[in-house]
Motif scaffolding. Sequence first.
Motif, PDB file in Angstrom:
ATOM      1  N   LYS A   8       0.816  -1.220   0.000  1.00  0.00           N
ATOM      2  CA  LYS A   8       0.000   0.000   0.000  1.00  0.00           C
ATOM      3  C   LYS A   8       0.851   1.273   0.000  1.00  0.00           C
ATOM      4  O   LYS A   8       0.444   2.298  -0.540  1.00  0.00           O
ATOM      5  CB  LYS A   8      -0.891  -0.015   1.247  1.00  0.00           C
ATOM      6  CG  LYS A   8      -1.924   1.069   1.283  1.00  0.00           C
ATOM      7  CD  LYS A   8      -2.987   0.783   2.323  1.00  0.00           C
ATOM      8  CE  LYS A   8      -4.050   1.841   2.360  1.00  0.00           C
ATOM      9  NZ  LYS A   8      -5.092   1.532   3.351  1.00  0.00           N
ATOM     10  N   TYR A   9       2.014   1.171   0.632  1.00  0.00           N
ATOM     11  CA  TYR A   9       2.891   2.342   0.732  1.00  0.00           C
ATOM     12  C   TYR A   9       4.256   1.983   0.168  1.00  0.00           C
ATOM     13  O   TYR A   9       4.700   0.844   0.290  1.00  0.00           O
ATOM     14  CB  TYR A   9       3.055   2.759   2.201  1.00  0.00           C
ATOM     15  CG  TYR A   9       1.730   3.066   2.876  1.00  0.00           C
ATOM     16  CD1 TYR A   9       1.089   4.280   2.645  1.00  0.00           C
ATOM     17  CD2 TYR A   9       1.125   2.136   3.720  1.00  0.00           C
ATOM     18  CE1 TYR A   9      -0.134   4.552   3.248  1.00  0.00           C
ATOM     19  CE2 TYR A   9      -0.087   2.411   4.320  1.00  0.00           C
ATOM     20  CZ  TYR A   9      -0.711   3.612   4.085  1.00  0.00           C
ATOM     21  OH  TYR A   9      -1.909   3.884   4.675  1.00  0.00           O
ATOM     22  N   GLN A  10       4.924   2.994  -0.416  1.00  0.00           N
ATOM     23  CA  GLN A  10       6.249   2.700  -0.971  1.00  0.00           C
ATOM     24  C   GLN A  10       7.272   3.691  -0.432  1.00  0.00           C
ATOM     25  O   GLN A  10       6.919   4.831  -0.097  1.00  0.00           O
ATOM     26  CB  GLN A  10       6.207   2.755  -2.490  1.00  0.00           C
ATOM     27  CG  GLN A  10       5.696   4.076  -3.008  1.00  0.00           C
ATOM     28  CD  GLN A  10       5.693   4.118  -4.531  1.00  0.00           C
ATOM     29  OE1 GLN A  10       6.200   3.217  -5.188  1.00  0.00           O
ATOM     30  NE2 GLN A  10       5.134   5.171  -5.083  1.00  0.00           N
ATOM     31  N   PRO A  11       8.532   3.244  -0.348  1.00  0.00           N
ATOM     32  CA  PRO A  11       9.568   4.167   0.155  1.00  0.00           C
ATOM     33  C   PRO A  11       9.798   5.295  -0.840  1.00  0.00           C
ATOM     34  O   PRO A  11       9.602   5.116  -2.048  1.00  0.00           O
ATOM     35  CB  PRO A  11      10.807   3.286   0.288  1.00  0.00           C
ATOM     36  CG  PRO A  11      10.554   2.108  -0.584  1.00  0.00           C
ATOM     37  CD  PRO A  11       9.065   1.936  -0.702  1.00  0.00           C
ATOM     38  N   PHE A  12      10.224   6.447  -0.307  1.00  0.00           N
ATOM     39  CA  PHE A  12      10.480   7.575  -1.184  1.00  0.00           C
ATOM     40  C   PHE A  12      11.760   7.334  -1.972  1.00  0.00           C
ATOM     41  O   PHE A  12      12.761   6.882  -1.421  1.00  0.00           O
ATOM     42  CB  PHE A  12      10.600   8.864  -0.362  1.00  0.00           C
ATOM     43  CG  PHE A  12      10.441  10.078  -1.223  1.00  0.00           C
ATOM     44  CD1 PHE A  12       9.170  10.583  -1.498  1.00  0.00           C
ATOM     45  CD2 PHE A  12      11.539  10.688  -1.800  1.00  0.00           C
ATOM     46  CE1 PHE A  12       9.008  11.682  -2.316  1.00  0.00           C
ATOM     47  CE2 PHE A  12      11.380  11.798  -2.619  1.00  0.00           C
ATOM     48  CZ  PHE A  12      10.115  12.290  -2.874  1.00  0.00           C
ATOM     49  N   ALA A  13      11.742   7.623  -3.265  1.00  0.00           N
ATOM     50  CA  ALA A  13      12.925   7.389  -4.098  1.00  0.00           C
ATOM     51  C   ALA A  13      14.005   8.415  -3.762  1.00  0.00           C
ATOM     52  O   ALA A  13      13.724   9.614  -3.720  1.00  0.00           O
ATOM     53  CB  ALA A  13      12.532   7.509  -5.565  1.00  0.00           C
ATOM     54  N   PRO A  14      15.230   7.960  -3.510  1.00  0.00           N
ATOM     55  CA  PRO A  14      16.301   8.921  -3.206  1.00  0.00           C
ATOM     56  C   PRO A  14      16.624   9.801  -4.413  1.00  0.00           C
ATOM     57  O   PRO A  14      16.351   9.427  -5.552  1.00  0.00           O
ATOM     58  CB  PRO A  14      17.490   8.043  -2.834  1.00  0.00           C
ATOM     59  CG  PRO A  14      17.116   6.652  -3.150  1.00  0.00           C
ATOM     60  CD  PRO A  14      15.666   6.584  -3.514  1.00  0.00           C
ATOM     61  N   VAL A  15      17.200  10.959  -4.131  1.00  0.00           N
ATOM     62  CA  VAL A  15      17.577  11.870  -5.219  1.00  0.00           C
ATOM     63  C   VAL A  15      18.979  11.485  -5.687  1.00  0.00           C
ATOM     64  O   VAL A  15      19.856  11.199  -4.867  1.00  0.00           O
ATOM     65  CB  VAL A  15      17.577  13.334  -4.706  1.00  0.00           C
ATOM     66  CG1 VAL A  15      18.010  14.296  -5.801  1.00  0.00           C
ATOM     67  CG2 VAL A  15      16.194  13.695  -4.171  1.00  0.00           C
ATOM     68  N   ASN A  16      19.168  11.474  -6.984  1.00  0.00           N
ATOM     69  CA  ASN A  16      20.478  11.120  -7.523  1.00  0.00           C
ATOM     70  C   ASN A  16      21.402  12.341  -7.441  1.00  0.00           C
ATOM     71  O   ASN A  16      21.480  13.146  -8.356  1.00  0.00           O
ATOM     72  CB  ASN A  16      20.294  10.649  -8.985  1.00  0.00           C
ATOM     73  CG  ASN A  16      21.612  10.192  -9.572  1.00  0.00           C
ATOM     74  OD1 ASN A  16      22.601  10.029  -8.840  1.00  0.00           O
ATOM     75  ND2 ASN A  16      21.634  10.004 -10.877  1.00  0.00           N
ATOM     76  N   LEU A  17      22.047  12.471  -6.285  1.00  0.00           N
ATOM     77  CA  LEU A  17      22.898  13.647  -6.058  1.00  0.00           C
ATOM     78  C   LEU A  17      24.080  13.207  -5.189  1.00  0.00           C
ATOM     79  O   LEU A  17      24.185  13.566  -4.020  1.00  0.00           O
ATOM     80  CB  LEU A  17      22.076  14.727  -5.336  1.00  0.00           C
ATOM     81  CG  LEU A  17      22.677  16.114  -5.266  1.00  0.00           C
ATOM     82  CD1 LEU A  17      22.666  16.801  -6.629  1.00  0.00           C
ATOM     83  CD2 LEU A  17      21.911  16.984  -4.262  1.00  0.00           C
TER      84      LEU A  17
END
Length: 566
Positions: A8-17
């Motif tokens: 139902k919930y997904q982890p936030f995608a990290p920023v490619n930085l």
Amino acid sequence: MLKHPAGKYQPFAPVNLCDRTWVNQTITQPPIWLSTDLRDGNQALIEPMNVQRKLQLFQMLVKLGFQEIEVAFPSASSTDFDFVRLLIEQQLIPETVTIQVLTQAREDLIRRTFESLQGAKRAIVHVYNATSPVFRRVVFGRDRLGTIDLAVSAARLIKHLAAEHPETDWHFQYSPETFTATELDFAKDICDAVTEVWQPTPHHKVILNLPATVEVATPNIFADQVEWMHRHLARRDSVIISVHPHNDRGCAIAAAELAQLAGAERIEGCLFGNGERTGNVDLVTLALNLYTQGIHPGLDFSQINDVARTIEDCTQLPIHPRHPYVGDLVFTAFSGSHQDAIKKGFAVQQPDALWEVPYLPLDPADVGRTYESVVRVNSQSGKGGIAFLLERECGLVLPRRLQIEFSQVVQQVMDDLGKELTAQDLWRLFEQEYLQATSPLKYVEHHSSKVLDGDAIAVTLQLQQQPIVIQGQGNGPIDAFIHALGLTIRVHQYEERSLEQGSNAKAVAFVELVAEFAQSPLHGVGIHTNIVTASILAVLSAINRGLQKMAQSQQVQVLQPLTKMK
Ligand code: KIV
Ligand code: ZN
């Protein structure tokens, strides 16, 4: 709750930085503050503020030092429209303050917003549209280009309407609402498209406000998003990056602080974190966090309680007792070890030195709080807190071993009552335990004189309702009194101090006696304007307390030498 929330919930995608730089930065100056108490904060109230309340709050914000204040959403309600008119027509906006108003990116609303601003000397027009995929798809049914088109049309209209009123010093702000859930490349594209229309310059910048409309990730991810924008935005030298964190995950403060490391120059929020759902970022905490790092925030919270009461009044919402810097309990220690450390810290803290009082990150006096509530006594407390309160509130400094003994008396009462004790309660207990220990031996009067090798004393006591006079000599009046008593006792410790109570200076005498009839040392206290009387009272208090713990028959036996004098 679900057993397997991953469906139902997904982890936030990290920023490619990978080469992020914010981690190595420190905050060295305050941001530009914008208070949105009168707009975002007001929109979140059960009962939104009327014009009078808004004015009261506006005037307080001005007094606190805010130079940018979002005062209304004029197209949303007649109260908000009227409030902007009132501020302008009654010339209630100081020279140092710029008002800001919010509008959606819709032609009719933008026109109405400009109507409200007629005659303003200076104003920030703040326009927004939501940019995240779910809003594009579900709420507006627009694709990326359609969403950019909406923002660009609004930006053009704003530029056009502003040009019709050159008497006002116009400033523009754009917010890609739901920024934190928006793809970064698209957030950049839409911001760049808006600034392309507005053509800002380094001397006349625009504000790009990046809202965490809903806080959806950890603060480091927000910082990455801000740094990414900071590095990629077009016309960066002509843009002020602003952030507008909400507090859904409880991390708005951290998000705002890390965002500053990442390039944000301006922060929008509300006092004490009022605002939609879990609130906007709390500007008071942010400001005082800076202050405790030695950086003046440019906002004045010297009378924080007054600010809190005004906010509670205007929002009709209570501030939590543990709210940072302002809650009723945040400068209070109940636990014994904390109280002990605070007491020691206060004892050595010099007025002009670095602040080093344990457990208190800020001197309560700096925000107009008193030291009264710093230590409060309940069942978790110890001798340090009790001694601290008696000293601070009653001017009574207890010797260490007496502190330990009295704390056991207090603990007993606390266990029975199960509630907090005030300084007055403690004083009453102290009186009862030591000063009112006047039986079986009660002091009536004494006469002392100097003799060749010391002092002579004659003391009248009352024993079993009968007066007795005892006499003795010694190398001081107390020694003479001990001899006069004829009991097998020895003074193990004696201290005298002065006690200021009201306009009278009194002496306090503390004794610790070792008596043949008692198994453990006996503490006694006497208070009197005359120091010899105070000492006699202290000795009697110790003896009486010891005797009161004994059976009647044993008492009679101990007092036999004295009863003979009746
Ligand atoms: O939270 C939000 O996104 C807002 C915008 C209108 C800036 O309040
Ligand atoms: Zn908001």
